[in-house]
Scaffold this motif. Structure first.
Motif, short mmCIF file in Angstrom:
data_model
loop_
_atom_site.label_atom_id
_atom_site.label_comp_id
_atom_site.label_asym_id
_atom_site.label_seq_id
_atom_site.Cartn_x
_atom_site.Cartn_y
_atom_site.Cartn_z
N GLN A 120 8.34 -8.96 -5.32
CA GLN A 120 7.39 -9.59 -6.22
C GLN A 120 8.06 -10.13 -7.47
O GLN A 120 7.72 -11.21 -7.96
CB GLN A 120 6.28 -8.59 -6.55
CG GLN A 120 5.48 -8.22 -5.31
CD GLN A 120 4.47 -7.12 -5.54
OE1 GLN A 120 3.76 -7.14 -6.55
NE2 GLN A 120 4.39 -6.17 -4.63
N ARG A 169 5.11 -10.03 3.45
CA ARG A 169 3.92 -10.82 3.80
C ARG A 169 2.71 -9.96 4.13
O ARG A 169 1.68 -10.49 4.56
CB ARG A 169 4.23 -11.71 5.00
CG ARG A 169 5.33 -12.74 4.75
CD ARG A 169 5.60 -13.52 6.01
NE ARG A 169 6.81 -14.33 5.93
CZ ARG A 169 7.47 -14.77 6.98
NH1 ARG A 169 7.03 -14.49 8.20
NH2 ARG A 169 8.56 -15.50 6.83
N ASP A 170 2.81 -8.67 3.92
CA ASP A 170 1.70 -7.76 4.22
C ASP A 170 0.76 -7.70 3.02
O ASP A 170 1.11 -7.13 1.98
CB ASP A 170 2.25 -6.36 4.52
CG ASP A 170 1.17 -5.37 4.93
OD1 ASP A 170 -0.03 -5.69 4.76
OD2 ASP A 170 1.52 -4.28 5.40
N PRO A 171 -0.45 -8.26 3.11
CA PRO A 171 -1.35 -8.29 1.95
C PRO A 171 -1.81 -6.91 1.50
O PRO A 171 -2.26 -6.75 0.36
CB PRO A 171 -2.52 -9.14 2.43
CG PRO A 171 -2.46 -9.07 3.93
CD PRO A 171 -1.02 -8.93 4.28
N ALA A 199 2.02 -11.59 -1.23
CA ALA A 199 2.08 -11.88 0.20
C ALA A 199 1.88 -13.36 0.50
O ALA A 199 2.58 -13.93 1.34
CB ALA A 199 1.03 -11.05 0.95
N GLU A 200 0.95 -13.99 -0.18
CA GLU A 200 0.69 -15.42 0.08
C GLU A 200 1.88 -16.26 -0.35
O GLU A 200 2.29 -17.19 0.35
CB GLU A 200 -0.57 -15.86 -0.67
CG GLU A 200 -0.98 -17.28 -0.35
CD GLU A 200 -2.32 -17.68 -0.97
OE1 GLU A 200 -2.64 -18.88 -0.98
OE2 GLU A 200 -3.03 -16.77 -1.44
N ALA A 201 2.47 -15.92 -1.51
CA ALA A 201 3.62 -16.67 -2.00
C ALA A 201 4.84 -16.48 -1.10
O ALA A 201 5.76 -17.30 -1.10
CB ALA A 201 3.96 -16.25 -3.43
N LEU A 228 4.81 -16.50 2.15
CA LEU A 228 4.71 -17.28 3.38
C LEU A 228 5.74 -18.39 3.37
O LEU A 228 5.91 -19.10 2.38
CB LEU A 228 3.30 -17.86 3.53
CG LEU A 228 2.17 -16.84 3.69
CD1 LEU A 228 0.81 -17.56 3.70
CD2 LEU A 228 2.35 -16.03 4.96
N SER A 253 -2.19 -3.20 -3.12
CA SER A 253 -1.06 -4.04 -3.52
C SER A 253 -0.99 -4.24 -5.04
O SER A 253 0.06 -4.59 -5.57
CB SER A 253 -1.15 -5.40 -2.83
OG SER A 253 -2.34 -6.08 -3.18
#
Length: 267
Positions: free
Chosen positions: A34, A53-55, A61-63, A65, A243
């Motif tokens: 992060q 990538r695990d929300p 996680a989105e960033a 991808l 998270s």
């Protein structure tokens, strides 16, 4: 004079090269992921941890991808040959087979307060070659926290997790509670950073709030079943994504905003 200027220019070039931003950075931990995503250029990120990538675990996680994630850390890191590795912390055998001293490594302890998060942002920002980004991120986080509305109602709260584990004092969750005006039940009960509190004891303690992870809202196994016991139904709940609290980092602000919003939305 010309020779002196030539030598000075050469020295400056060597100094700049020695302090050049790393070009291939690998993160071995979802918390380090992060910081890296927030502070480095995408082109500098050679690989992120397997959970990036695990929300449920990563607030970024989105960033993450589209960025490479490690599957077999030791083998892949050796192949990537990064010039910087981030981890929590990195022991001598985390990357098996790596020659000693081959790469720069920055090991970061788990942040247990907002001030620790700010220290780590500065450490990572310097390590990736973008200290100014760290200062901008810190300024934005400070501004957002200063703009938090006051909680309409405080009280005693328990951060209650699967299988009856409660998060205690001296933790990032405890720091968050104090920031939003809540008192951590763990402190009143004299519990350590993590303690298992039976259902009966929790009912007897009569907290004003239960803070639970959003993944525990529904019964999915025995670990989450006790959180839905009828004896706890009368206690108001604040649900937050795991998270937001599992790691220090920019998500601290989201966690504080989310808890305040849920406190003020409750009637």
């Amino acid at each position: 004079m010309t020779r002196f200027l030539t030598l000075a220019a050469a020295a400056l070039t060597l100094t700049s090269a020695a302090h050049a931003a790393p070009r291939r950075i690998v993160s071995l931990n979802v918390c380090a992921d992060q910081y890296l995503i927030a502070l480095a250029d995408k082109g500098q990120i050679a690989a992120l941890s397997s959970n990036a990538r695990d929300p449920e675990l990563s607030a970024a996680a989105e960033a993450a991808l589209g960025l490479r994630v490690l599957r077999r850390a030791s083998e892949e890191v050796l192949a990537i040959r990064p010039d910087l590795i981030l981890g929590y912390p990195i022991g001598p055998n985390r990357v098996a087979g790596a020659p000693p001293g081959q790469w720069t490594m920055l090991g970061l302890a788990s942040a247990d307060s907002y001030s620790a998060i700010l220290d780590q942002i500065r450490q990572v920002a310097r390590a990736v070659g973008h200290p100014e980004r760290g200062e901008r991120l810190i300024a934005r986080m400070n501004r957002d926290l200063a703009a938090l509305p006051k909680a309409k109602r405080g009280g005693v709260a328990a951060y209650y997790q699967r299988r009856g584990y409660m998060t205690g004092t001296g933790t990032l969750v405890d720091d968050l509670m104090r920031r939003v005006g809540l008192v951590n039940l763990a402190g009143k009960l004299g519990k350590p950073a993590l303690a298992q509190v039976p259902l009966e004891a929790m009912v007897a303690a009569r907290p004003d709030w239960l803070i639970v992870e959003s993944g525990s809202v529904a019964v999915v196994d025995q670990g989450t079943e006790m959180l839905q016991h009828p004896a706890l139904k009368s206690v108001p709940r604040i649900s937050v994504p795991q998270s937001w609290t599992v790691c220090g980092g920019p998500a601290y602000v989201q966690a504080a905003q989310g808890i305040i919003a849920r406190l003020n939305a409750h009637k």
